[in-house]
Design a protein around this motif. Structure first.
Motif, PDB file in Angstrom:
ATOM      1  N   MET A 164       2.695   0.653   8.546  1.00 32.21           N
ATOM      2  CA  MET A 164       3.413   1.537   7.632  1.00 32.21           C
ATOM      3  C   MET A 164       3.376   2.976   8.154  1.00 32.21           C
ATOM      4  SD  MET A 164       2.901   2.095   3.561  1.00 32.21           S
ATOM      5  CE  MET A 164       1.268   2.826   3.524  1.00 32.21           C
ATOM      6  N   TRP A 191       4.531   6.706   6.677  1.00 31.36           N
ATOM      7  CA  TRP A 191       4.962   7.387   5.459  1.00 31.36           C
ATOM      8  C   TRP A 191       5.625   8.711   5.803  1.00 31.36           C
ATOM      9  CZ3 TRP A 191       1.566  11.325   2.704  1.00 31.36           C
ATOM     10  CH2 TRP A 191       2.197  11.806   1.545  1.00 31.36           C
ATOM     11  N   TYR A 209      -4.366   4.234   4.192  1.00 31.54           N
ATOM     12  CA  TYR A 209      -3.247   4.593   5.078  1.00 31.54           C
ATOM     13  C   TYR A 209      -3.692   5.630   6.108  1.00 31.54           C
ATOM     14  CZ  TYR A 209       1.027   6.717   6.804  1.00 31.54           C
ATOM     15  OH  TYR A 209       1.999   7.214   7.628  1.00 31.54           O
ATOM     16  N   GLY A 215       0.800  -1.221   0.000  1.00 33.13           N
ATOM     17  CA  GLY A 215       0.000   0.000   0.000  1.00 33.13           C
ATOM     18  C   GLY A 215       0.828   1.265   0.000  1.00 33.13           C
ATOM     19  N   LEU A 216       2.071   1.178  -0.391  1.00 35.75           N
ATOM     20  CA  LEU A 216       2.885   2.393  -0.485  1.00 35.75           C
ATOM     21  C   LEU A 216       2.407   3.259  -1.644  1.00 35.75           C
ATOM     22  CD1 LEU A 216       4.963   0.651   1.282  1.00 35.75           C
ATOM     23  CD2 LEU A 216       6.695   2.078   0.211  1.00 35.75           C
ATOM     24  N   PHE A 217       2.399   4.549  -1.431  1.00 37.57           N
ATOM     25  CA  PHE A 217       1.968   5.490  -2.476  1.00 37.57           C
ATOM     26  C   PHE A 217       2.934   6.668  -2.556  1.00 37.57           C
ATOM     27  CE2 PHE A 217      -0.178   6.073   1.549  1.00 37.57           C
ATOM     28  CZ  PHE A 217       0.184   7.358   1.876  1.00 37.57           C
ATOM     29  N   VAL A 222      -5.759   4.046  -1.784  1.00 34.01           N
ATOM     30  CA  VAL A 222      -4.593   3.548  -1.062  1.00 34.01           C
ATOM     31  C   VAL A 222      -4.105   4.604  -0.059  1.00 34.01           C
ATOM     32  CG1 VAL A 222      -2.894   4.289  -2.803  1.00 34.01           C
ATOM     33  CG2 VAL A 222      -2.427   2.274  -1.418  1.00 34.01           C
ATOM     34  N   LYS A 223      -4.262   5.878  -0.422  1.00 33.83           N
ATOM     35  CA  LYS A 223      -3.941   6.955   0.530  1.00 33.83           C
ATOM     36  C   LYS A 223      -4.977   7.007   1.645  1.00 33.83           C
ATOM     37  CE  LYS A 223      -1.302  10.611  -1.312  1.00 33.83           C
ATOM     38  NZ  LYS A 223      -1.116  12.034  -1.525  1.00 33.83           N
ATOM     39  N   ARG A 265      -4.111   4.780  14.925  1.00 39.09           N
ATOM     40  CA  ARG A 265      -2.934   4.787  15.805  1.00 39.09           C
ATOM     41  C   ARG A 265      -2.875   6.069  16.617  1.00 39.09           C
ATOM     42  NH1 ARG A 265       0.783   2.607  10.973  1.00 39.09           N
ATOM     43  NH2 ARG A 265       0.877   4.831  10.516  1.00 39.09           N
TER      44      ARG A 265
END
Lengths: 201, 201
Positions: free
Chosen positions: A183, A185, B66, A169-171, B62-63, B73
């Motif tokens: 994750m 970012w 995240y 899911g990295l963008f 996807v953003k 969290r």
């Protein structure tokens, strides 16, 4: 005896904030007893999937202006000069392949040296000869590394890294991913990511 | 006698990270002796100028994924529940107008209360009756505030805020801007922004 917590540090050679994170992560990780795996990948494929036509810093000049000012502040704090490479972003493919072709323990030094050439001197990082010179400067045998970086094995390894980054899911870059799959970012989240890795919430 | 350093805290009522920043900024500013001016604005007009069709968190799932995990969290760390409002993003126009219609010193309490309704209880914040109730709960006379929020004076004040935000180069929320014009974008940069305001680089 328990294993040291390990995180994956995902970075893209073209990325300004990956450069800052590469400068900072080793000492932050050492303070916390965390092992860092350096994972280069290519943002281009991920950006294409998102429908970006370029780096968001170019697509949205107002974001770009902020980023460059922010880089000036950060570089001043780290005591480093900032010279913008032209064009921006640079093509990090050859650098990424070479990074992956190197022994794991030499990848951080190589990566940091390339980032400094790119962002402290404004050099182009798609020049294989210059990159080979960096390999020599970090005391790795130059020819075998350059030859390995040209093999399909290494090309596939980079492609797999990029696929794994996408699956996670990295963008954007940099990102830190803990062994539990959390994750974080951005250069500004390194401390939090490494704290998380040692159970400090 | 020197004046206390002052920063502008730019926030959008629809923004998740503005909520976190609103929860955190007062104590961080007090620790450093910094005065905070609470400046609501509307991101919608700025997003339209950038060519966005919605919040980037919706445009790029996807953003969004995240961001919501990151919010979980952060809320856990702050000891707050997180309930997603539907739809997301909410329309913050009425809340922004009411915030601007209130006496300056009551704006932080109003803002924080609205954010908690929105993101800790998942309530819709375009409900004027609910917002009026918040005004009463922070011990401000309800009717004059609600009436003032409907005037052209307040509507224009909000439009001017948004124009000023655009002129400053804001492209997201929250952001902190120092009296010297330095902008820091994001909840994760509050400490750095406030440090900058007191000359700690």
């Amino acid at each position: 005896m328990t294993d040291k917590p390990t995180v994956d540090f995902w970075y893209e050679f073209a990325s300004t904030y990956s450069f800052l994170a590469a400068e900072r992560i080793d000492s932050l990780a050492a303070e916390r007893g965390v092992t860092v795996r350096w994972r280069p990948f290519l943002l281009g494929a991920i950006f294409r999937d998102l429908g970006y036509t370029s780096s968001p810093f170019n697509m949205y000049p107002v974001k770009g202006a902020y980023m460059w000012r922010d880089m000036e502040r950060w570089c001043a704090r780290l005591g480093l000069p900032l010279v913008r490479p032209e064009p921006f972003p640079q093509n990090g493919m050859i650098a990424s392949r070479l990074a992956l072709a190197l022994p794991d323990e030499t990848r951080p030094a190589f990566t940091k040296a390339v980032f400094r050439l790119e962002f402290c001197e404004g050099r182009s990082i798609d020049d294989e000869a210059m990159l080979a010179q960096v390999v020599r400067e970090i005391d790795v045998e130059q020819e075998p590394a350059v030859a390995a970086a040209r093999t399909d094995i290494v090309k596939h390894a980079l492609r797999r890294n990029t696929e794994e980054a996408k699956t996670l899911g990295l963008f954007g870059a940099p990102a830190v991913v803990t062994s539990g799959g959390e994750m974080f970012w951005g250069n500004d989240r390194l401390e939090e990511a490494l704290d998380w890795a040692i159970g400090r919430r």
